[in-house]
Design a protein around this motif. Structure first.
Motif, PDB file in Angstrom:
ATOM      1  N   LEU A  27     -19.163 -28.997  15.099  1.00  0.00           N
ATOM      2  CA  LEU A  27     -20.450 -29.026  14.418  1.00  0.00           C
ATOM      3  C   LEU A  27     -21.324 -30.126  15.016  1.00  0.00           C
ATOM      4  O   LEU A  27     -20.924 -31.286  15.056  1.00  0.00           O
ATOM      5  CB  LEU A  27     -20.245 -29.264  12.926  1.00  0.00           C
ATOM      6  N   PHE A  28     -22.506 -29.734  15.503  1.00  0.00           N
ATOM      7  CA  PHE A  28     -23.469 -30.694  16.027  1.00  0.00           C
ATOM      8  C   PHE A  28     -24.633 -30.809  15.045  1.00  0.00           C
ATOM      9  O   PHE A  28     -25.262 -29.810  14.695  1.00  0.00           O
ATOM     10  CB  PHE A  28     -24.003 -30.245  17.389  1.00  0.00           C
ATOM     11  N   ARG A  29     -24.892 -32.038  14.608  1.00  0.00           N
ATOM     12  CA  ARG A  29     -26.083 -32.328  13.813  1.00  0.00           C
ATOM     13  C   ARG A  29     -27.018 -33.135  14.702  1.00  0.00           C
ATOM     14  O   ARG A  29     -26.645 -34.202  15.177  1.00  0.00           O
ATOM     15  CB  ARG A  29     -25.743 -33.133  12.563  1.00  0.00           C
ATOM     16  N   ALA A  30     -28.216 -32.644  14.918  1.00  0.00           N
ATOM     17  CA  ALA A  30     -29.085 -33.358  15.858  1.00  0.00           C
ATOM     18  C   ALA A  30     -30.553 -33.066  15.599  1.00  0.00           C
ATOM     19  O   ALA A  30     -30.941 -31.917  15.410  1.00  0.00           O
ATOM     20  CB  ALA A  30     -28.739 -32.980  17.298  1.00  0.00           C
ATOM     21  N   SER A  31     -31.341 -34.107  15.560  1.00  0.00           N
ATOM     22  CA  SER A  31     -32.790 -33.986  15.743  1.00  0.00           C
ATOM     23  C   SER A  31     -33.066 -34.476  17.169  1.00  0.00           C
ATOM     24  O   SER A  31     -33.389 -33.692  18.055  1.00  0.00           O
ATOM     25  CB  SER A  31     -33.552 -34.797  14.692  1.00  0.00           C
ATOM     26  N   THR A  32     -32.849 -35.776  17.421  1.00  0.00           N
ATOM     27  CA  THR A  32     -32.933 -36.305  18.784  1.00  0.00           C
ATOM     28  C   THR A  32     -31.697 -35.910  19.594  1.00  0.00           C
ATOM     29  O   THR A  32     -30.574 -35.980  19.100  1.00  0.00           O
ATOM     30  CB  THR A  32     -33.029 -37.844  18.768  1.00  0.00           C
ATOM     31  N   ILE A  33     -31.937 -35.471  20.812  1.00  0.00           N
ATOM     32  CA  ILE A  33     -30.854 -35.163  21.752  1.00  0.00           C
ATOM     33  C   ILE A  33     -31.015 -36.097  22.953  1.00  0.00           C
ATOM     34  O   ILE A  33     -32.113 -36.204  23.523  1.00  0.00           O
ATOM     35  CB  ILE A  33     -30.896 -33.687  22.184  1.00  0.00           C
ATOM     36  N   ILE A  34     -29.960 -36.766  23.340  1.00  0.00           N
ATOM     37  CA  ILE A  34     -30.016 -37.792  24.387  1.00  0.00           C
ATOM     38  C   ILE A  34     -29.902 -37.142  25.764  1.00  0.00           C
ATOM     39  O   ILE A  34     -28.981 -36.354  26.025  1.00  0.00           O
ATOM     40  CB  ILE A  34     -28.884 -38.820  24.210  1.00  0.00           C
ATOM     41  N   PHE A  35     -30.847 -37.452  26.646  1.00  0.00           N
ATOM     42  CA  PHE A  35     -30.790 -36.995  28.041  1.00  0.00           C
ATOM     43  C   PHE A  35     -29.966 -37.985  28.856  1.00  0.00           C
ATOM     44  O   PHE A  35     -30.104 -39.198  28.701  1.00  0.00           O
ATOM     45  CB  PHE A  35     -32.196 -36.889  28.628  1.00  0.00           C
ATOM     46  N   ASN A  36     -29.143 -37.467  29.744  1.00  0.00           N
ATOM     47  CA  ASN A  36     -28.290 -38.339  30.553  1.00  0.00           C
ATOM     48  C   ASN A  36     -29.095 -39.194  31.518  1.00  0.00           C
ATOM     49  O   ASN A  36     -28.730 -40.327  31.835  1.00  0.00           O
ATOM     50  CB  ASN A  36     -27.266 -37.520  31.344  1.00  0.00           C
ATOM     51  N   ASN A  37     -30.211 -38.640  32.010  1.00  0.00           N
ATOM     52  CA  ASN A  37     -31.053 -39.358  32.958  1.00  0.00           C
ATOM     53  C   ASN A  37     -32.406 -38.653  33.030  1.00  0.00           C
ATOM     54  O   ASN A  37     -32.627 -37.636  32.371  1.00  0.00           O
ATOM     55  CB  ASN A  37     -30.392 -39.418  34.347  1.00  0.00           C
ATOM     56  N   THR A  38     -33.309 -39.193  33.850  1.00  0.00           N
ATOM     57  CA  THR A  38     -34.651 -38.611  33.936  1.00  0.00           C
ATOM     58  C   THR A  38     -34.635 -37.242  34.612  1.00  0.00           C
ATOM     59  O   THR A  38     -35.499 -36.397  34.317  1.00  0.00           O
ATOM     60  CB  THR A  38     -35.604 -39.552  34.689  1.00  0.00           C
ATOM     61  N   ASP A  39     -33.678 -37.003  35.498  1.00  0.00           N
ATOM     62  CA  ASP A  39     -33.571 -35.674  36.100  1.00  0.00           C
ATOM     63  C   ASP A  39     -33.311 -34.626  35.016  1.00  0.00           C
ATOM     64  O   ASP A  39     -33.907 -33.545  35.013  1.00  0.00           O
ATOM     65  CB  ASP A  39     -32.443 -35.640  37.135  1.00  0.00           C
ATOM     66  N   ALA A  40     -32.404 -34.948  34.103  1.00  0.00           N
ATOM     67  CA  ALA A  40     -32.108 -34.020  33.012  1.00  0.00           C
ATOM     68  C   ALA A  40     -33.323 -33.819  32.119  1.00  0.00           C
ATOM     69  O   ALA A  40     -33.537 -32.733  31.579  1.00  0.00           O
ATOM     70  CB  ALA A  40     -30.931 -34.540  32.197  1.00  0.00           C
ATOM     71  N   LEU A  41     -34.138 -34.865  31.975  1.00  0.00           N
ATOM     72  CA  LEU A  41     -35.339 -34.770  31.152  1.00  0.00           C
ATOM     73  C   LEU A  41     -36.381 -33.846  31.774  1.00  0.00           C
ATOM     74  O   LEU A  41     -36.945 -32.983  31.099  1.00  0.00           O
ATOM     75  CB  LEU A  41     -35.936 -36.169  30.938  1.00  0.00           C
ATOM     76  N   PHE A  42     -36.624 -34.015  33.087  1.00  0.00           N
ATOM     77  CA  PHE A  42     -37.731 -33.306  33.708  1.00  0.00           C
ATOM     78  C   PHE A  42     -37.337 -31.977  34.348  1.00  0.00           C
ATOM     79  O   PHE A  42     -38.184 -31.113  34.548  1.00  0.00           O
ATOM     80  CB  PHE A  42     -38.412 -34.213  34.749  1.00  0.00           C
ATOM     81  N   ASN A  43     -36.058 -31.805  34.669  1.00  0.00           N
ATOM     82  CA  ASN A  43     -35.614 -30.546  35.282  1.00  0.00           C
ATOM     83  C   ASN A  43     -35.100 -29.573  34.219  1.00  0.00           C
ATOM     84  O   ASN A  43     -33.985 -29.081  34.289  1.00  0.00           O
ATOM     85  CB  ASN A  43     -34.528 -30.822  36.328  1.00  0.00           C
ATOM     86  N   ARG A  44     -35.921 -29.349  33.254  1.00  0.00           N
ATOM     87  CA  ARG A  44     -35.595 -28.425  32.178  1.00  0.00           C
ATOM     88  C   ARG A  44     -36.885 -27.730  31.756  1.00  0.00           C
ATOM     89  O   ARG A  44     -37.983 -28.188  32.050  1.00  0.00           O
ATOM     90  CB  ARG A  44     -34.986 -29.147  30.969  1.00  0.00           C
ATOM     91  N   HIS A  45     -36.724 -26.587  31.061  1.00  0.00           N
ATOM     92  CA  HIS A  45     -37.895 -25.842  30.574  1.00  0.00           C
ATOM     93  C   HIS A  45     -37.528 -25.173  29.270  1.00  0.00           C
ATOM     94  O   HIS A  45     -36.364 -24.774  29.065  1.00  0.00           O
ATOM     95  CB  HIS A  45     -38.351 -24.807  31.606  1.00  0.00           C
ATOM     96  N   TRP A  46     -38.503 -25.015  28.398  1.00  0.00           N
ATOM     97  CA  TRP A  46     -38.220 -24.455  27.084  1.00  0.00           C
ATOM     98  C   TRP A  46     -37.724 -23.006  27.162  1.00  0.00           C
ATOM     99  O   TRP A  46     -37.122 -22.503  26.215  1.00  0.00           O
ATOM    100  CB  TRP A  46     -39.449 -24.542  26.179  1.00  0.00           C
ATOM    101  N   THR A  47     -37.942 -22.331  28.291  1.00  0.00           N
ATOM    102  CA  THR A  47     -37.471 -20.951  28.434  1.00  0.00           C
ATOM    103  C   THR A  47     -36.013 -20.866  28.896  1.00  0.00           C
ATOM    104  O   THR A  47     -35.464 -19.766  28.996  1.00  0.00           O
ATOM    105  CB  THR A  47     -38.344 -20.184  29.440  1.00  0.00           C
TER     106      THR A  47
END
Length: 400
Positions: A27-47
């Motif tokens: 079971l995962f409870r989460a509002s904030t999800i932690i990104f491992n690094n900036t690559d993970a932050l920017f190399n993603r898309h809502w689709t």
């Protein structure tokens, strides 16, 4: 540097391994999800299929349930919503714009009709009504964008001419949305329900009912096979900030393993009650898709090839019985509890006045007040005895 105890409470120095194999998924409870690094932050898309960026977009817990619901219903993509009505509203707000025409069955789920009338008043949506067992009454104009289907209707239980309605909608390039709560993805496959492989575009499912099974969780789903439709829905889902509790999702996920067994049991119990109810002189009509005398029976028989049907049976009392008589009957029931919804362990009863619920004339429905029985997991013989005792509360001259 030695950290202050307050800091170590938040940034624990030791963590147990994150994944183990267990019967139920973590079971995962989460509002904030932690990104491992900036690559993970920017190399993603809502689709992305699994966009782990914020709790409202999804967690492993919500994606697991969504994938399972999509599989059960025969779809590919699924979004979760806080209730069945929320899922319905997501579809309406996503695909209807000012001036559009939407078609609804005359036995439509009442809150959906109320929501559409609100859109009609505020935004100029035109709401048109058709007879679900007569596809010829569905006469769309060039403004028609969406048709709502229900199989079966949740109160009078007509099974619609699903094939005829879907064919006509596709001829006019109209989106088809099915409220699939009654069938639950088990009675038939809405995405492949005929020899011609006919399919609806979207299903909406009140997971509150059979998937939850406990009468204690509110949740809904929207399922499709079309990625473009899914992305349109997902975008609206995100804009509206729709989300569900991880704890609630875990509860529904836990119940899925027994859903088919519960559905079959309640279906069989409803069939047992159907046979008995048809013998009672107080009722002028008994409504259930599996009954040959019920409207749309031939459509049910053609599509629900395994003979499955939900645990709902409705009866119409003889017209000489008054509202006070029927209220006395409902109040006398002991095992059946007065309440909305279905699919839980407890049997429920609800009374309706059809005159307040229909727009079109329906010659297949007899005059009189309607009571719907939602069969739970009790033994059917006990439920029959409960109804039998409650019928004794009706006026003597009519009961005899």
């Amino acid at each position: 540097m030695k950290k202050n105890p307050q800091t170590t409470l938040i940034h624990a120095p030791r963590k147990a391994p994150q994944y183990i194999s267990s019967v139920q998924p973590p079971l995962f409870r989460a509002s904030t999800i932690i990104f491992n690094n900036t690559d993970a932050l920017f190399n993603r898309h809502w689709t992305d299929d699994y966009d782990y960026s914020y709790g409202t977009h999804g967690t492993p817990t919500t994606f697991t349930l969504a994938d399972n619901i999509a599989q059960i219903e025969g779809g590919q993509y699924c979004l979760l919503a806080p209730s069945g009505l929320s899922a319905i509203n997501l579809v309406n707000s996503c695909f209807l714009s000012q001036g559009d025409e939407v078609w609804v069955a005359d036995n439509i789920y009442g809150p959906n009709m109320e929501h559409l009338h609100n859109l009609q008043t505020r935004y100029g949506i035109t709401v048109k009504v058709y007879n679900p067992i007569d596809a010829d009454t569905f006469q769309p104009t060039e403004k028609a964008k969406l048709i709502w289907l229900e199989a079966a209707g949740s109160v009078t239980l007509e099974f619609p001419d699903l094939a005829g309605l879907v064919k006509k909608a596709k001829q006019h390039n109209i989106l088809t949305a099915l409220d699939n709560t009654w069938g639950a993805g088990l009675a038939f496959n809405a995405f492949d329900f005929s020899e011609e492989h006919l399919a609806v575009d979207i299903t909406v499912h009140a997971l509150t009912k059979y998937p939850s099974g406990g009468g204690d969780i509110l949740m809904g789903s929207v399922v499709t096979r079309d990625r473009k439709l899914h992305q349109q829905l997902f975008r609206m889902h995100a804009i509206q900030g729709i989300s569900v509790s991880g704890d609630d999702v875990a509860q529904v996920q836990r119940s899925l393993a027994s859903m088919q067994l519960r559905y079959q049991h309640q279906s069989q119990s409803a069939s047992t009650l159907l046979d008995w109810l048809k013998q009672q002189p107080e009722f002028v009509q008994v409504l259930h898709p599996a009954d040959e005398a019920s409207a749309g029976h031939s459509y049910w028989k053609e599509i629900c090839t395994d003979g499955q049907s939900a645990g709902l049976v409705s009866v119409i009392f003889k017209p000489e019985y008054t509202l006070e008589d029927i209220r006395r009957f409902c109040d006398a029931l002991e095992l059946f509890k007065l309440g909305f919804s279905w699919g839980g362990p407890l049997s429920l009863v609800m009374l309706y006045n059809l005159k307040d619920m229909r727009v079109l004339p329906h010659t297949h429905l007899q005059q009189g007040l309607l009571v719907r029985f939602c069969i739970g997991l009790e033994h059917p013989a006990d439920l029959i005895h409960d109804i039998e005792n409650a019928l004794k509360q009706l006026p003597t001259q009519q009961h005899e």
